[in-house]
Design a protein around this motif. Structure first.
Motif, PDB file in Angstrom:
ATOM      1  N   VAL A  58      52.126  38.633  36.743  1.00  0.00           N
ATOM      2  CA  VAL A  58      52.024  37.126  37.034  1.00  0.00           C
ATOM      3  C   VAL A  58      53.701  36.611  36.497  1.00  0.00           C
ATOM      4  N   ILE A  59      54.922  37.380  35.392  1.00  0.00           N
ATOM      5  CA  ILE A  59      55.463  37.553  35.499  1.00  0.00           C
ATOM      6  C   ILE A  59      57.306  38.240  36.086  1.00  0.00           C
ATOM      7  N   GLY A  64      60.474  35.955  40.943  1.00  0.00           N
ATOM      8  CA  GLY A  64      60.943  36.903  42.376  1.00  0.00           C
ATOM      9  C   GLY A  64      61.432  37.695  42.456  1.00  0.00           C
ATOM     10  N   ALA A  65      61.560  38.334  41.878  1.00  0.00           N
ATOM     11  CA  ALA A  65      61.950  40.251  42.054  1.00  0.00           C
ATOM     12  C   ALA A  65      60.470  40.667  42.893  1.00  0.00           C
ATOM     13  N   GLY A  71      56.353  47.415  40.736  1.00  0.00           N
ATOM     14  CA  GLY A  71      56.532  48.147  39.240  1.00  0.00           C
ATOM     15  C   GLY A  71      54.985  47.833  38.745  1.00  0.00           C
ATOM     16  N   GLU A  72      55.550  46.712  38.428  1.00  0.00           N
ATOM     17  CA  GLU A  72      54.222  46.014  37.468  1.00  0.00           C
ATOM     18  C   GLU A  72      52.712  45.859  37.810  1.00  0.00           C
TER      19      GLU A  72
END
Length: 115
Positions: A58-59, A64-65, A71-72
């Motif tokens: 969510v973060i 926006g990256a 990766g997350e």
């Protein structure tokens, strides 16, 4: 021949690797792999890791990256596979449920669960 870039192929291979490492944990102990270490800590810790990874997704989505989100999201899928495997649920079980829901409106599907 299966397409090696097919998402279900890599997820299936990952599921098999996780199962092998979970099984190997009883022989070689929790220090043999990250999966073995998580498994030794119990389902509560595995579920906690899924929650942490979901929060990080969510973060990353909100910052926006795209690279961070990729990766997350990979971390979340990995930990979710560890959790469902620990619960005796397979990727095939999950994909069968997704197939069952295919073509059904999300609103209609959710309403069918509450009745």
């Amino acid at each position: 021949m299966p397409n090696p870039t097919d998402p279900t192929t890599i997820l299936s291979r990952l599921e098999a690797t996780i199962a092998a490492r979970r099984a190997g944990a009883s022989v070689s102990g929790p220090e043999s792999s990250y999966v073995a270490r998580l498994h030794a800590k119990g389902r509560g810790k595995i579920a906690q890791k899924v929650g942490e990874e979901a929060t990080e997704v969510v973060i990353a989505a909100l910052t926006g990256a795209p690279e961070a989100l990729v990766g997350e999201a990979a971390d979340l899928l990995f930990h979710l596979l560890v959790l469902i495997g620990d619960c005796g649920v397979s990727l095939a079980d999950v994909t069968a449920e997704l197939e069952r829901r295919e073509g059904i409106s999300g609103i209609a599907e959710k309403a069918s669960r509450s009745s």
